[in-house]
Design a protein around this motif. Structure first.
Motif, PDB file in Angstrom:
ATOM      1  N   PRO A 157       0.802  -1.231   0.000  1.00 49.78           N
ATOM      2  CA  PRO A 157       0.000   0.000   0.000  1.00 49.78           C
ATOM      3  C   PRO A 157       0.832   1.277   0.000  1.00 49.78           C
ATOM      4  N   GLU A 158       1.917   1.311   0.779  1.00 56.56           N
ATOM      5  CA  GLU A 158       2.727   2.530   0.868  1.00 56.56           C
ATOM      6  C   GLU A 158       3.323   2.892  -0.491  1.00 56.56           C
ATOM      7  N   MET A 159       3.790   1.883  -1.205  1.00 53.52           N
ATOM      8  CA  MET A 159       4.356   2.074  -2.535  1.00 53.52           C
ATOM      9  C   MET A 159       3.313   2.675  -3.480  1.00 53.52           C
ATOM     10  N   GLU A 161       0.503   4.243  -2.731  1.00 52.05           N
ATOM     11  CA  GLU A 161       0.088   5.584  -2.302  1.00 52.05           C
ATOM     12  C   GLU A 161       1.095   6.634  -2.767  1.00 52.05           C
ATOM     13  N   ALA A 162       2.377   6.277  -2.782  1.00 57.69           N
ATOM     14  CA  ALA A 162       3.412   7.190  -3.288  1.00 57.69           C
ATOM     15  C   ALA A 162       3.334   7.314  -4.805  1.00 57.69           C
ATOM     16  N   ASP A 163       3.147   6.192  -5.497  1.00 60.28           N
ATOM     17  CA  ASP A 163       3.071   6.213  -6.964  1.00 60.28           C
ATOM     18  C   ASP A 163       1.912   7.072  -7.450  1.00 60.28           C
ATOM     19  N   PHE A 164       0.781   6.989  -6.754  1.00 62.80           N
ATOM     20  CA  PHE A 164      -0.435   7.701  -7.164  1.00 62.80           C
ATOM     21  C   PHE A 164      -0.728   8.861  -6.211  1.00 62.80           C
ATOM     22  N   SER A 165       0.324   9.560  -5.798  1.00 65.05           N
ATOM     23  CA  SER A 165       0.177  10.561  -4.735  1.00 65.05           C
ATOM     24  C   SER A 165      -0.718  11.733  -5.132  1.00 65.05           C
ATOM     25  N   GLU A 166      -0.869  11.986  -6.445  1.00 65.38           N
ATOM     26  CA  GLU A 166      -1.712  13.110  -6.853  1.00 65.38           C
ATOM     27  C   GLU A 166      -3.189  12.739  -6.892  1.00 65.38           C
ATOM     28  N   SER A 172      -6.778   1.144   0.215  1.00 65.84           N
ATOM     29  CA  SER A 172      -5.364   0.778   0.098  1.00 65.84           C
ATOM     30  C   SER A 172      -5.059  -0.199   1.226  1.00 65.84           C
ATOM     31  N   GLU A 173      -5.138  -1.496   0.916  1.00 64.30           N
ATOM     32  CA  GLU A 173      -5.025  -2.486   1.988  1.00 64.30           C
ATOM     33  C   GLU A 173      -4.524  -3.827   1.449  1.00 64.30           C
ATOM     34  N   ILE A 174      -3.992  -4.614   2.356  1.00 61.02           N
ATOM     35  CA  ILE A 174      -3.557  -5.972   2.030  1.00 61.02           C
ATOM     36  C   ILE A 174      -4.626  -6.956   2.501  1.00 61.02           C
TER      37      ILE A 174
END
Length: 202
Positions: A157-159, A161-166, A172-174
């Motif tokens: 999820p962190e990855m 969220e950064a990739d699609f930060s705009e 966003s969950e596992i």
């Protein structure tokens, strides 16, 4: 064309490697909103694209596998629907169109250009358009139910969220659940489910 032969070989059999049923997460999302224009990157044999087209979506797709495209178009013809399906590497895809949804279903890209591709897909959304993504998470390495064996090609999820930060993140969950998608995805698996939309600016 990167790994095209690998996928052509995987799709060589007459059976569909990931089955004919749509991905469960995608199915629920498709049925939750009115149809629009939808893009499937790395769509393979077309099970998800054909399902969306049957619901009335205007479906665009691409993949590097000629065998995958041929099977997708055959399935579309059997089901009486139309797909706009190109052969190209993910980094080569270009479109003047803007999409209501871009569905990334097990579209695992190498770390060196994953973020760049994800940002390009965000740019291809209409205002209010959404990214829907399901992909294998790092814990998938414990299981034998499919997916890349290279940890760098697994998503968290962190990855994302950064990739699609705009974009505005909605989910966003596992998750761990029993996969039942043809011989290619069978058994318990760990996936990341991600949904985000492009804010409509005043």
């Amino acid at each position: 064309m990167m790994q095209a032969e690998f996928w052509n070989q995987k799709y060589q059999e007459s059976d569909y490697h990931y089955g004919l049923k749509p991905n469960r997460f995608l199915q629920l999302l498709l049925e939750s909103r009115p149809p629009g224009r939808l893009l499937f990157p790395a769509e393979g044999e077309g099970r998800n694209a054909v399902y969306a087209a049957k619901l009335g979506w205007e479906v665009y797709a691409f993949d590097q596998s000629e065998r995958g495209r041929a099977k997708a178009l055959e399935l579309a013809e059997e089901q009486g629907v139309e797909l706009h399906y190109e052969i190209c590497d993910a980094r080569e895809f270009k479109s003047e169109l803007r999409f209501d949804v871009i569905a990334l279903i097990y579209a695992h890209f190498p770390a060196e250009f994953r973020k760049e591709l994800h940002q390009q897909y965000a740019d291809l959304l209409k205002p209010g358009g959404e990214i829907w993504l399901e992909a294998f998470a790092p814990g998938q390495l414990e299981f034998q139910s499919g997916g890349p064996k290279n940890p760098e090609m697994l998503y968290n999820p962190e990855m994302l969220e950064a990739d699609f930060s705009e974009l505005q993140i909605r989910q966003s969950e596992i998750k761990r659940y029993q996969l039942d998608e043809g011989p290619g995805h069978q058994g318990l698996g760990e996936v990341v489910r991600f949904k985000a939309y492009k804010v409509v600016k005043d």
